[in-house]
Design a protein around this motif. Structure first.
Motif, PDB file in Angstrom:
ATOM      1  N   ARG A 186       0.824  -1.218   0.000  1.00 53.71           N
ATOM      2  CA  ARG A 186       0.000   0.000   0.000  1.00 53.71           C
ATOM      3  C   ARG A 186       0.853   1.261   0.000  1.00 53.71           C
ATOM      4  NH1 ARG A 186      -0.792  -4.753   1.282  1.00 53.71           N
ATOM      5  NH2 ARG A 186      -0.088  -4.258   3.390  1.00 53.71           N
TER       6      ARG A 186
ATOM      7  N   ASP B 133      -0.464   5.080   0.143  1.00 54.80           N
ATOM      8  CA  ASP B 133      -1.271   5.383  -1.039  1.00 54.80           C
ATOM      9  C   ASP B 133      -2.746   5.096  -0.763  1.00 54.80           C
ATOM     10  OD1 ASP B 133      -2.295   5.861  -3.519  1.00 54.80           O
ATOM     11  OD2 ASP B 133      -1.185   4.274  -4.552  1.00 54.80           O
ATOM     12  N   PHE B 134      -3.530   6.159  -0.653  1.00 52.81           N
ATOM     13  CA  PHE B 134      -4.964   6.037  -0.441  1.00 52.81           C
ATOM     14  C   PHE B 134      -5.745   6.386  -1.706  1.00 52.81           C
ATOM     15  CE2 PHE B 134      -6.399   6.097   4.284  1.00 52.81           C
ATOM     16  CZ  PHE B 134      -5.540   5.044   4.570  1.00 52.81           C
TER      17      PHE B 134
ATOM     18  N   PRO C 215      -8.015   3.271  -1.093  1.00 53.58           N
ATOM     19  CA  PRO C 215      -6.753   2.527  -1.038  1.00 53.58           C
ATOM     20  C   PRO C 215      -6.880   1.160  -1.701  1.00 53.58           C
ATOM     21  CG  PRO C 215      -7.538   3.196   1.164  1.00 53.58           C
ATOM     22  CD  PRO C 215      -8.676   3.359   0.203  1.00 53.58           C
TER      23      PRO C 215
ATOM     24  N   LEU D  71      -5.607  -3.182   2.262  1.00 51.68           N
ATOM     25  CA  LEU D  71      -5.263  -2.256   3.341  1.00 51.68           C
ATOM     26  C   LEU D  71      -5.435  -2.922   4.705  1.00 51.68           C
ATOM     27  CD1 LEU D  71      -4.629   0.897   3.739  1.00 51.68           C
ATOM     28  CD2 LEU D  71      -7.063   1.071   4.338  1.00 51.68           C
TER      29      LEU D  71
ATOM     30  N   GLY E 270      -3.406   6.365   8.103  1.00 48.98           N
ATOM     31  CA  GLY E 270      -3.914   7.310   7.122  1.00 48.98           C
ATOM     32  C   GLY E 270      -4.942   8.252   7.704  1.00 48.98           C
TER      33      GLY E 270
END
Length: 427
Positions: A32, A44-45, A403, A407, A415
């Protein structure tokens, strides 16, 4: 990166959007996380606009791509292609559409183009119903049915498009109604609209509007619409480019939240099925898919290397129950963000399902969009190592969170904490 940015501006179109005041070059990823060319690491969303659905550099997918590339990459649809048949069989099976046929493209835009071609040919009509605040791609016909002015650069179109209420629950003339009354009002509006026009070919609708800011109607709206459409012989196209493959957690397809009427006549897909490889496609009943009376091929749709990626990715997603993970982890993330929003007068709404979450920002005490703050939150989140997206039909004031479906709970909490600080720093 400033030199690369300057080169980009010299040779690429001005309208090719870039995030951030100092645009980012992503060089590699794992799980991720991604890294930029300066060595900075990010959670990384946004997954390349929901395309990296499973994980960055997923070993099962990279191995399948590498092995296939070592044999043959491409031959076109003029020749039999075992990987394409294998993936089509699996997609037809999970589609829920009886006697399904699958046609592969290279993008969601091309998939929606194909769906419109099929529907208008099958119904002998160039009138299409679409939802307000919608987005369906950047081709001439897809732009012509897009109901979001920020992504529709021309009013010229080969289609006559009529826009229907219902895609946005919290705004518009019916926003103050309860869910049942909202659905009833939208259905009555649809009936009235159909009384003033020649019979349309189809209704095309995203179960959850992606570019529109992850907005959606109450469950059951499209089932109620379907009753009206069926009475007129109008087809239902579900644009599952962003909602498909379990991202919403509760369902494998977004249309299933409206499922009492059965599957749509046509489903389009793209984005995540290839985990970053360029795969799109259309699923339709045989009588609809086979209605074209001229030859056609897809030069790059269904190419062997992308089909290998799709097979490996779909297998991984199903075997590891990533839909269930999206439901569990996404549910926790939504509740965490709603707790944050309760302390922020500029957050109008936290909405979404699974790992498809929108945070709409407005100027405190009003319903006026706040695109400046949305841009500032994007910058602040990036500074702390989090990548998110933005969208919305009201001046791009919604934060988009999507995401990879693998996740973890710890990553969701990390996040959410970064996003909370970004929101506080921009109040």
């Amino acid at each position: 990166m400033s030199d690369l940015h300057a080169r980009h501006r010299r040779v690429l179109p001005d309208w090719l959007a870039l995030y951030y005041d100092d645009p980012l070059e992503i060089t590699h990823g794992e799980g991720r996380h991604v890294w930029d060319s300066d060595g900075n690491k990010y959670l990384d969303f946004f997954g390349g606009i929901l395309t990296t659905m499973t994980a960055h550099a997923l070993p099962e997918v990279t191995k399948a791509v590498s092995e296939q590339a070592g044999r043959i990459i491409h031959s076109s649809t003029l020749y039999l292609n075992r990987a394409m048949v294998d993936l089509a069989e699996r997609i037809a099976h999970v589609s829920g559409i009886p006697d399904a046929r699958v046609f592969f493209t290279t993008s969601g835009t091309e998939a929606n183009d194909t769906a419109l071609l099929l529907a208008t040919t099958h119904r002998r009509s160039n009138t299409v119903l679409a939802m307000r605040n919608s987005y369906h791609g950047r081709s001439f016909s897809a732009v012509g049915i897009t109901g979001n002015r920020g992504w529709s650069p021309t009013s010229l179109s080969p289609l006559q498009t009529l826009y229907v209420h219902g895609g946005v629950r919290g705004r518009g003339p019916f926003a103050g109604l309860g869910d049942a009354e909202f659905i009833e009002a939208c259905v009555e509006d649809l009936k009235d609209l159909l009384g003033h026009t020649r019979p349309p070919a189809a209704l095309i609708a995203e179960p959850i509007q992606g570019v529109g800011g992850f907005t959606s109607p109450p469950d059951g709206l499209y089932a109620a619409f379907r009753d009206v459409l069926n009475a007129h012989g109008i087809l239902w196209i579900a644009d599952e480019v962003q909602t498909g493959w379990g991202r919403t957690g509760e369902h494998f397809w977004g249309w299933q939240a409206h499922g009492r009427s059965g599957p749509p006549d046509i489903v389009t897909f793209a984005k995540g099925i290839g985990n970053g490889m360029s795969i799109g496609g259309v699923i339709a009943r045989a009588e609809i898919m086979n209605c074209l009376d001229a030859n056609s091929i897809s030069t790059f749709g269904g190419t062997q290397v992308t089909m290998a990626a799709g097979l490996a990715n779909l297998s991984y997603l199903l075997e590891h129950d990533l839909q269930g993970n999206a439901r569990r982890v996404g549910g926790l993330l939504i509740e965490r963000l709603r707790a944050v929003a309760a302390q922020d007068p500029g957050v109008r709404e936290v909405r979404g399902r699974g790992l498809m979450i929108g945070v709409e920002l407005t100027k405190p005490g009003t319903d006026l969009a706040d695109p400046q703050r949305a841009a500032a939150v994007l910058e602040a989140a990036r500074a702390e190592g989090l990548l998110i997206g933005k969208g919305g039909g009201h001046d791009t004031s919604a934060l988009r969170i999507a995401p990879p479906l693998s996740l973890t709970v710890a990553e969701a909490e990390e996040g959410a904490a970064i996003l909370e600080r970004a929101l506080r720093s921009t109040q």
